[in-house]
Structure formats: C-alpha cells, structure tokens
Design an enzyme around this catalytic site. Structure first.
Site, PDB file in Angstrom:
ATOM      1  CG  HIS A   1      -1.747  -1.327   1.259  1.00 55.78           C
ATOM      2  ND1 HIS A   1      -2.713  -1.688   0.346  1.00 55.78           N
ATOM      3  CD2 HIS A   1      -1.635  -2.375   2.125  1.00 55.78           C
ATOM      4  CE1 HIS A   1      -3.182  -2.890   0.660  1.00 55.78           C
ATOM      5  NE2 HIS A   1      -2.535  -3.334   1.722  1.00 55.78           N
TER       6      HIS A   1
ATOM      7  CD  GLU B   1      -1.896  -3.643   5.155  1.00 58.63           C
ATOM      8  OE1 GLU B   1      -1.368  -4.620   4.585  1.00 58.63           O
ATOM      9  OE2 GLU B   1      -3.089  -3.313   4.969  1.00 58.63           O
TER      10      GLU B   1
ATOM     11  CG  HIS C   1       0.641  -6.801   2.396  1.00 60.61           C
ATOM     12  ND1 HIS C   1      -0.234  -5.856   1.908  1.00 60.61           N
ATOM     13  CD2 HIS C   1       1.449  -7.138   1.357  1.00 60.61           C
ATOM     14  CE1 HIS C   1       0.021  -5.632   0.631  1.00 60.61           C
ATOM     15  NE2 HIS C   1       1.051  -6.398   0.267  1.00 60.61           N
TER      16      HIS C   1
ATOM     17  CD  GLU D   1      -1.728  -9.912   4.553  1.00 59.49           C
ATOM     18  OE1 GLU D   1      -1.672  -9.030   5.447  1.00 59.49           O
ATOM     19  OE2 GLU D   1      -2.205  -9.718   3.415  1.00 59.49           O
TER      20      GLU D   1
END
Length: 294
Positions: free
Chosen positions: A84, A121, A176, A258
């Site tokens: 992101h 995040e 992430h 993640e």
C-alpha cells in the site's frame, strides 16, 4: 645584606613561573581537542560534528550491523515491496483504476487496513521493510524498493510485479498486515498458485516461491515468537492464492507476508511495538537469506 642569594631566589621564581605557563598552555590544547565527554570529538570532512543517526534508522537486534569480511548475499538482488501507500487515501480515484492481473482485473491498489487506534498498515509495512533492508544490505545484498514513501500513491499491483521482473530479483517479498476479525491472530505467508492466463504465467516460480515462503515463515516465527495464523493455512502459516496481481504477474520467486491481524488487539499491540517490528524485520531478512544461500 648579601645580593647574591636574592638573585638566586628571583631566578628560581622565574623558572617556576615559566613551567606553570607551559603546563597551562599544554592543558588548554588537550582540552580543546576533547569533546564534552572527554573523548576526541567526531568530525566530518567539511568541519563540525558527525551527523546524528537518522530518525528512521532501525533499532534493536541487528541495527548498525556491518559485514565482517564475508558478505553472504553479495551479488544477490532482493525486491522488498512495502504494501500500500499512506497517500493512497488521498488518491482514491487513481487507485480504483482497474488493471490486468492475468486471470482478472483488479484495483490498481487499496488503502490497506489499520489498528483501531489508527496506526496504518502502510506505515507498518514501510517501517518493517526499511528495517529489513538495513539487515539485508549488511549481508551484501542489493535491495530494491517498489516505493519508499516517495510516490503520491501506489504503485499499482502490476507495477510492483513488473519492477521485480525488471531488476531480475533473486527473491521478492511483499510486506503486509491483515485486517481480519477480532480473535483471528498470527501471521501467514501467501504463495502464488499456478496461474496461466493472459499475461500471467507463474509456472516457473511456484516451486521456488514455496521454498522462499517456507524459509520466511520459519524464521519469522522464530524471531518474533508469533504463532502461525489460526484462521488461514491450517496451522502451517502458508496460504496459496491465485487472485493477487503482485504474485500472478511475477517472473521471480515472490511471496506476501501478512505479519499479523491489525484488527485484533493482541496482534495490534505487537504490530505497533518498534522492538517487535525489528524482530519481524529480522525474521523476514533471515528467511530471505536462508533461501538465497540454498
């Protein structure tokens, strides 16, 4: 009265004064060479004191490590993909643009998730990636970023994959943190499925990506003490997906990690802790190193 003794006394006094002056001058010179703590002060070639450590420099285990004679990853190229972008929230129209991921069309990018307290995040991923970069560079690797907080938004998921292909990365990891339900805890590593559709063909990277993901999962668990996901991967910490453009379009071994669930309070407490993030970075870097050394 006898004049000779007086001349001898005056001569002795003059000699004592000369010794005192010389000693005082020498002491002053030594003090000028010393810093405020009594040690010689560091100076830059252009004058002045040395620059302080940058505010975003990694801290904790592994910080400041310098290779000592044997750079294990010399000649290796690693792509780190901080997931992101903090500025995506200001460019919703741009990141909503659809891009081709081989077997589907998806958004260019998303804003990502955050903790209940608002820790984004995108902030987490960039911090951990920077820490991992320092550790990998210390082992001699060339580290390429998809973004380093230097873009107005994105890049799009297809661009992220294309960059790893363009630099011929020996390994690529996208960092992430998840946004799942409360009670869902732990980390998982996402591996590419076999996808042959459109411009996507992961046939050649499925096996090496699994090897990379297995090493990263094992090292991440050891470094952080975090358990594998209790909601994906059946306790293995590994998950396979065919819907992620960053994996579908990659021509080099690539995985996503993640690192935890930002929406769970217990995981969030770890993800927001700088010392834990250093451990996360170490686990990622050591997993990549193990993969590249085999």
């Amino acid at each position: 009265m006898h004049p000779e003794p007086r001349r001898r006394v005056r001569g002795v006094l003059v000699a004592v004064l000369l010794v005192a002056v010389v000693a005082a001058g020498a002491a002053g010179w030594f003090l000028r060479q010393a810093g405020s703590d009594g040690a010689p002060s560091a100076a830059t070639p252009g004058g002045g004191s040395a620059s302080p450590t940058p505010s975003d420099a990694p801290t904790g285990h592994g910080a400041g490590h310098v290779p000592t004679g044997h750079a294990r990853l010399s000649g290796k190229v690693v792509l780190l993909d901080p997931g992101h972008n903090l500025r995506n929230r200001d460019h919703t129209a741009e990141i909503a643009r659809q891009v081709d991921v081989g077997n589907a069309r998806k958004e260019c990018d998303t804003t990502g998730t955050s903790t209940d307290d608002g820790y984004a995040e995108a902030s987490y991923t960039l911090d951990v990636a920077r820490r991992a970069r320092a550790l990998l560079r210390a082992e001699g690797a060339k580290v390429v970023f998809t973004q380093d907080g230097d873009r107005p938004f994105g890049p799009c998921v297809d661009e992220r994959a294309a960059l790893g292909n363009r630099v011929h990365a020996d390994a690529a990891v996208s960092v992430h943190a998840d946004g799942s339900a409360v009670g869902n805890r732990g980390f998982h590593v996402i591996l590419p499925a076999r996808v042959t559709a459109g411009k996507a063909d992961t046939s050649e990277i499925v096996a090496p990506s699994r090897a990379l993901g297995t090493e990263v999962a094992g090292r991440f668990k050891a470094a952080t003490g975090s358990a594998p996901s209790n909601y994906l991967g059946h306790g293995t910490g590994l998950d396979v997906r065919s819907d992620l453009g960053g994996l579908n379009l990659s021509k080099v071994p690539k995985v996503f990690i993640e690192c935890g669930n930002m929406r769970d309070p217990k995981d969030a407490a770890q993800l927001t802790d700088p010392q834990w993030r250093q451990k996360a970075a170490r686990g990622i870097a050591e997993g990549i190193t193990d993969f590249l050394e085999h």
